[in-house]
Design an enzyme around this catalytic site. Structure first.
Site, PDB file in Angstrom:
ATOM      1  N   ARG A  27       0.813  -1.221   0.000  1.00 42.20           N
ATOM      2  CA  ARG A  27       0.000   0.000   0.000  1.00 42.20           C
ATOM      3  C   ARG A  27       0.849   1.274   0.000  1.00 42.20           C
ATOM      4  NH1 ARG A  27      -5.571  -0.679   1.287  1.00 42.20           N
ATOM      5  NH2 ARG A  27      -6.133  -2.683   0.411  1.00 42.20           N
ATOM      6  N   ARG A  31      -3.235   6.383  -0.067  1.00 40.41           N
ATOM      7  CA  ARG A  31      -3.709   7.566   0.643  1.00 40.41           C
ATOM      8  C   ARG A  31      -2.707   8.244   1.563  1.00 40.41           C
ATOM      9  NH1 ARG A  31      -9.147   4.922   2.647  1.00 40.41           N
ATOM     10  NH2 ARG A  31      -7.691   3.193   2.589  1.00 40.41           N
ATOM     11  N   ARG A  40      -6.555  11.665  -7.181  1.00 44.19           N
ATOM     12  CA  ARG A  40      -7.774  10.869  -7.094  1.00 44.19           C
ATOM     13  C   ARG A  40      -9.053  11.697  -6.980  1.00 44.19           C
ATOM     14  NH1 ARG A  40      -8.910   6.273  -4.955  1.00 44.19           N
ATOM     15  NH2 ARG A  40     -10.959   7.055  -5.485  1.00 44.19           N
ATOM     16  N   ASP A  76      -6.345  -3.242  -7.740  1.00 49.42           N
ATOM     17  CA  ASP A  76      -6.994  -3.815  -6.567  1.00 49.42           C
ATOM     18  C   ASP A  76      -7.289  -5.284  -6.832  1.00 49.42           C
ATOM     19  OD1 ASP A  76      -8.222  -2.771  -3.855  1.00 49.42           O
ATOM     20  OD2 ASP A  76      -9.536  -4.332  -4.623  1.00 49.42           O
ATOM     21  N   TYR A 155     -14.738 -11.820   0.371  1.00 52.11           N
ATOM     22  CA  TYR A 155     -15.551 -10.647  -0.006  1.00 52.11           C
ATOM     23  C   TYR A 155     -16.783 -11.048  -0.823  1.00 52.11           C
ATOM     24  CZ  TYR A 155     -11.804  -7.567   1.584  1.00 52.11           C
ATOM     25  OH  TYR A 155     -10.888  -6.910   2.361  1.00 52.11           O
TER      26      TYR A 155
END
Ligand code: CP3
Length: 352
Positions: A27, A31, A40, A76, A155
């Site tokens: 990651r 962010r 973004r 992703d 998921y």
């Protein structure tokens, strides 16, 4: 691949001890970087993943800023499902959410009727983004990645994020045929996503089985490991990293019978203990505790030195976090860790 063959990351994956211990962060593209947040604005996560110029730029940002030894492709784990035509969104602050959860034998039959070859056909934007990235990276390797069948199923079956992944784990036992059909299909989908990245120039791959630690060793072996093996098999000679969180009890199984060149270790298990379990044929990756990224520098400095020292017990070591960079991390701290890891190698070299 030849271009990156002598890079510290690829050498460590082959089992060499390069002069510089390679370091990158899961990651790292995301962010924690103000330049990422700026790019973004106004674009949804999956839209950004499918915009080649944007995905390439986001992939390159942390390499320029931190001087890490590898880029990880900005994408992703659910992107190949979207490419296969599955309705999925990534909700900010929550994660992947599916319009139609896959819960019954009929759901599984409908989903697995989709030909996994559709992923390769729809992967043009992925190949384009990887092409832009590798042209800019030169001899720095790009790591391609995919989600492992169990983490993806956690998921899909739930319909969104869950803590203990009860529905996926229940399906294994309640309807093992459907489970194996679903996991086998997910392995093909992830393999197609990895192949697209490799064909376009990725030098190594990582399979993320983030939630594998929620499984008992018996269930991991019977219901999951064969499918993760299938996802990583048949990719040519590209080195493979296999990662999960909380995998202490299944660490030896994470080697997938020797298919994995490196196994990721989280912060719960010291790297010298992990190396003893993994043996002399596997590189370790890890295992800085992400919680300590917000600690005062002297505390983090001592922790990183200990991680590097314990990593010397393994045949080779790739420094990383035990899991992803938390979004609130000060990016300056990540740069400082890279400088520290690289400086430690020089000081050890001087002593010997
Ligand atoms: O820098 C990198 O590591 C490359 C990109 C990357 C992302 N996701 C980008 C992303 C990688 C390797 C992943 C893998 C991924 N995605 C995993 C496995 C790794 C892990 O952390 O365990 C998982 C479980 C997912 C599913 C997912 N996607 C989650 C749980 C989330 C977080 C939701 C949130 O907002 O907190 C995402 C979204 C996501 N994937 C973001 C990024 C940069 C944040 C979205 C944003 O910026 O709006």
């Amino acid at each position: 691949m030849l271009r990156t063959a002598d890079s510290p990351l690829i050498r460590a994956l082959r089992g060499d001890r390069p002069d510089r211990t390679p370091v990158w962060f899961m990651r790292q593209a995301g962010r924690s970087l103000p330049e990422y947040r700026e790019l973004r604005v106004g674009t949804r996560m999956l839209g950004a993943c499918l915009d080649p110029a944007l995905a390439a730029e986001i992939t390159l940002q942390p390499v320029r800023r931190h001087g890490v030894d590898a880029a990880i492709f900005f994408s992703d784990i659910v992107v190949p499902l979207r490419l296969a035509g599955v309705e999925v969104e990534i909700q900010p602050g929550r994660g992947p959410v599916f319009a139609d959860p896959i819960r019954t034998a009929d759901d599984v039959a409908r989903l697995t009727a989709i030909d996994p070859a559709r992923v390769a056909e729809a992967a043009g934007p992925i190949r384009d983004a990887v092409g832009i990235v590798v042209a800019e990276l030169g001899d720095t390797p790009l790591i391609g990645f995919a989600g492992a069948p169990f983490t993806l199923a956690a998921y899909l079956v739930e319909g969104g994020p869950s803590k203990e992944h009860l529905r996926a784990r229940a399906m294994m036992h309640a309807d093992p045929d459907s489970w194996h059909r679903l996991a086998g299909w997910l392995a093909q989908v992830s393999a197609a996503f990895l192949s697209a990245q490799i064909a376009a120039g990725a030098s190594a791959v990582q399979l993320f089985d983030s939630w594998a630690g929620s499984l008992s060793p018996g269930d991991y072996r019977a219901f999951v490991a064969p499918h993760s093996h299938a996802a990583l098999d048949g990719l040519g000679g590209v080195p493979r990293i296999h990662f999960g969180v909380g995998t202490g009890p299944i660490l030896a199984d994470m080697k997938l019978g020797g298919l994995a060149d490196a196994v990721g270790v989280d912060w719960r298990m010291p790297l010298d203990e992990a190396a003893a379990v993994l043996g002399a044929d596997t590189t370790v990756q890890g295992n800085i505790d992400p919680a300590l990224l917000s600690a005062p520098w002297p505390v983090l400095d001592a922790h990183v030195r200990e991680v590097v020292a314990r990593g010397r017990a393994a045949r080779a070591h790739i420094v990383n976090l035990g899991h992803g960079v938390p979004p609130e991390t000060d990016p300056g701290v990540l740069t400082r860790i890279v400088e520290l890891v690289h400086s430690l190698d020089r000081s050890v070299a001087r002593q010997s």
